[in-house]
Write a protein that holds these residues in place. Structure first.
Motif, PDB file in Angstrom:
ATOM      1  N   ILE A 159     -12.233  19.041  -6.016  1.00  0.00           N
ATOM      2  CA  ILE A 159     -12.745  18.549  -7.293  1.00  0.00           C
ATOM      3  C   ILE A 159     -12.097  17.228  -7.688  1.00  0.00           C
ATOM      4  O   ILE A 159     -12.777  16.276  -8.046  1.00  0.00           O
ATOM      5  CB  ILE A 159     -12.528  19.593  -8.414  1.00  0.00           C
ATOM      6  N   THR A 160     -10.757  17.190  -7.631  1.00  0.00           N
ATOM      7  CA  THR A 160     -10.046  16.008  -8.110  1.00  0.00           C
ATOM      8  C   THR A 160      -8.997  15.580  -7.103  1.00  0.00           C
ATOM      9  O   THR A 160      -8.275  16.415  -6.559  1.00  0.00           O
ATOM     10  CB  THR A 160      -9.340  16.292  -9.457  1.00  0.00           C
ATOM     11  N   LYS A 161      -8.927  14.277  -6.856  1.00  0.00           N
ATOM     12  CA  LYS A 161      -7.867  13.718  -6.020  1.00  0.00           C
ATOM     13  C   LYS A 161      -6.922  12.943  -6.927  1.00  0.00           C
ATOM     14  O   LYS A 161      -7.346  12.092  -7.702  1.00  0.00           O
ATOM     15  CB  LYS A 161      -8.437  12.769  -4.959  1.00  0.00           C
ATOM     16  N   TRP A 162      -5.625  13.272  -6.821  1.00  0.00           N
ATOM     17  CA  TRP A 162      -4.568  12.557  -7.530  1.00  0.00           C
ATOM     18  C   TRP A 162      -3.783  11.757  -6.520  1.00  0.00           C
ATOM     19  O   TRP A 162      -3.465  12.259  -5.443  1.00  0.00           O
ATOM     20  CB  TRP A 162      -3.638  13.547  -8.239  1.00  0.00           C
ATOM     21  N   SER A 163      -3.467  10.523  -6.855  1.00  0.00           N
ATOM     22  CA  SER A 163      -2.766   9.646  -5.916  1.00  0.00           C
ATOM     23  C   SER A 163      -1.681   8.849  -6.624  1.00  0.00           C
ATOM     24  O   SER A 163      -1.854   8.427  -7.774  1.00  0.00           O
ATOM     25  CB  SER A 163      -3.773   8.679  -5.275  1.00  0.00           C
ATOM     26  N   TYR A 164      -0.580   8.666  -5.918  1.00  0.00           N
ATOM     27  CA  TYR A 164       0.501   7.779  -6.346  1.00  0.00           C
ATOM     28  C   TYR A 164       0.708   6.765  -5.238  1.00  0.00           C
ATOM     29  O   TYR A 164       0.965   7.141  -4.094  1.00  0.00           O
ATOM     30  CB  TYR A 164       1.810   8.558  -6.570  1.00  0.00           C
ATOM     31  N   ARG A 165       0.564   5.487  -5.564  1.00  0.00           N
ATOM     32  CA  ARG A 165       0.791   4.417  -4.595  1.00  0.00           C
ATOM     33  C   ARG A 165       2.037   3.646  -4.997  1.00  0.00           C
ATOM     34  O   ARG A 165       2.295   3.434  -6.188  1.00  0.00           O
ATOM     35  CB  ARG A 165      -0.422   3.490  -4.526  1.00  0.00           C
ATOM     36  N   PHE A 166       2.788   3.206  -4.007  1.00  0.00           N
ATOM     37  CA  PHE A 166       4.049   2.521  -4.229  1.00  0.00           C
ATOM     38  C   PHE A 166       3.986   1.176  -3.519  1.00  0.00           C
ATOM     39  O   PHE A 166       3.963   1.131  -2.293  1.00  0.00           O
ATOM     40  CB  PHE A 166       5.210   3.374  -3.700  1.00  0.00           C
ATOM     41  N   GLU A 167       3.920   0.091  -4.298  1.00  0.00           N
ATOM     42  CA  GLU A 167       3.738  -1.243  -3.740  1.00  0.00           C
ATOM     43  C   GLU A 167       4.953  -2.098  -4.071  1.00  0.00           C
ATOM     44  O   GLU A 167       5.325  -2.207  -5.240  1.00  0.00           O
ATOM     45  CB  GLU A 167       2.475  -1.879  -4.336  1.00  0.00           C
ATOM     46  N   PRO A 168       5.585  -2.718  -3.049  1.00  0.00           N
ATOM     47  CA  PRO A 168       6.701  -3.627  -3.348  1.00  0.00           C
ATOM     48  C   PRO A 168       6.227  -4.699  -4.332  1.00  0.00           C
ATOM     49  O   PRO A 168       5.133  -5.238  -4.194  1.00  0.00           O
ATOM     50  CB  PRO A 168       7.045  -4.238  -1.996  1.00  0.00           C
ATOM     51  N   GLU A 169       7.057  -4.966  -5.339  1.00  0.00           N
ATOM     52  CA  GLU A 169       6.703  -5.958  -6.355  1.00  0.00           C
ATOM     53  C   GLU A 169       7.996  -6.602  -6.835  1.00  0.00           C
ATOM     54  O   GLU A 169       8.794  -5.963  -7.525  1.00  0.00           O
ATOM     55  CB  GLU A 169       5.956  -5.286  -7.509  1.00  0.00           C
ATOM     56  N   GLY A 170       8.202  -7.847  -6.452  1.00  0.00           N
ATOM     57  CA  GLY A 170       9.422  -8.547  -6.842  1.00  0.00           C
ATOM     58  C   GLY A 170      10.645  -7.799  -6.342  1.00  0.00           C
ATOM     59  O   GLY A 170      10.752  -7.483  -5.164  1.00  0.00           O
TER      60      GLY A 170
END
Length: 159
Positions: A92-103
């Motif tokens: 039904i639902t997809k939950w996602s956490y993305r981690f992107e280098p930033e500074g």
């Protein structure tokens, strides 16, 4: 909510992506930051994030209480952690956490996507038991709160 509904929130955290990933992918800590999730525990001998691992989440919103048994679909150390929630045998639902280098830190992006239409019983549950008029807006608001708490924990300023 209808299939295709999405929501997203993000925050900058002053720690490397791997550290934030380690916090978020330890689902046993989710109750520390989520306004709705009270606790999670790994199921079926799972001890940590791996594709296919399952966990039980216990949730509360207003007087409503329910549990889910999500399945991890992405576990890329320092990059992304995602899981899907089933209802009656359908994702039904997809939950996602993305981690992107930033500074000098990490941009953490939490998002959800409705993969299938919610049954009418869920809409009734949300409207009358949870007393939520706009579930999408409610979830986005909760994501902002969740990310603020993750940021505080990751940076060592948990209140």
């Amino acid at each position: 909510m209808k299939k295709g509904t999405t929501g997203e929130a993000s925050v900058h955290v002053q720690v490397p992506p791997e550290k934030v990933y380690d916090l978020v992918s330890d689902v046993t800590r989710m109750g520390e930051w989520s306004p709705e999730c009270r606790q999670c525990e790994w199921l079926d001998d799972a001890t940590g994030p791996a594709v296919g691992a399952r966990f039980k989440g216990s949730n509360r919103n207003g007087i409503a209480r329910w549990s889910t048994k999500p399945r991890v679909v992405t576990a890329e150390d320092g990059s992304e952690f995602a899981f899907v929630i089933e209802f009656r045998g359908k994702d039904i639902t997809k939950w996602s956490y993305r981690f992107e280098p930033e500074g000098d830190g990490t941009k953490v992006v939490e998002s959800f996507e409705l993969l299938n239409d919610m049954p009418g019983s869920v809409a009734f549950f949300e409207k009358y038991l949870m007393r939520v008029k706009d579930r999408r807006a409610d979830l986005v608001n909760d994501m902002h709160a969740t990310l603020a708490r993750i940021k505080a924990a990751a940076e060592g300023n948990a209140s």
